[in-house]
Motif scaffolding. Sequence first.
Motif: not given
Lengths: 112, 116
Positions: A33, A92, A97-100
Amino acid sequence: SQELEQSPQSLIVQEGKNLTINCTSSKTLYGLYWYKQKYGEGLIFLMMLQKGGEEKSHEKITAKLDEKKQQSSLHITASQPSHAGIYLCGADSGGGADGLTFGKGTHLIIQP
Amino acid sequence: EPEVTQTPSHQVTQMGQEVILRCVPISNHLYFYWYRQILGQKVEFLVSFYNNEISEKSEIFDDQFSVERPDGSNFTLKIRSTKLEDSAMYFCASREGTGQLIKFYTFGSGTRLTVV
C-alpha cells in the motif's frame, strides 16, 4: 517480523521534474500500500498493489510491484507543489496476520 | 465518500491520567485497528479488533491499553496512567470483511495526544 525499508529518506526535487521512491521488503509482499501524509496529519490512500509485476497509475503517480513481490516503486511525473509530503509504504504480511507494517516514509519537498 | 472519524483531533493530558480516544469506523466495516505514530517516526500497528474481540496486538499494546466497541458505531482506545512517551498521533482504521486477499484500509485523520 516484516521490515520495510524506504529510500530515499528525503528528497528535494525541482517542480516539473520526475522522481522515484522505493520500498523494499524483508519478506514476500501479499499486499503493498502507498499512502501520502502531510506532516502531522492523516494518511491518504494512494494505491494498492498485489500481484507480481502489477502497475497502477493515478494522475501523475505510478506505482509498481516487482515480479518477486519484494520491492515496490512510486514514480511521480512532472512533480507539482501539491505532491509535497511524506510518502509511506505499508505491507500486508499475509499468513493470517492482520494490520499493516509501515516503512519510515520518504519526505518529499518540491522546490518551485 | 465514507470516512473514518476520530475525536478529539488534539488532546492534552497530564501524566498519570487516563485518556479515551474515539473513532467512528465506516458503517459496514468489520475490522478495526489502532496505530500510533510518535513524532518523526514510523506508523506502528497497535491492535486489531474483529467480532468484538482483539484479533491481534503488538508488543506496544500492553496492559496500559484497552480497546472497546461500546455500541454499534464507536471504537475506542483507552490509555491508562499516561506516560510522557505515550505522546503521539493515534490513528484509527477500518476495513470491510470481504475476502482475505484484498484488504482496503481506511484511516482516520488521527488524534494528536500530548502528555505533559
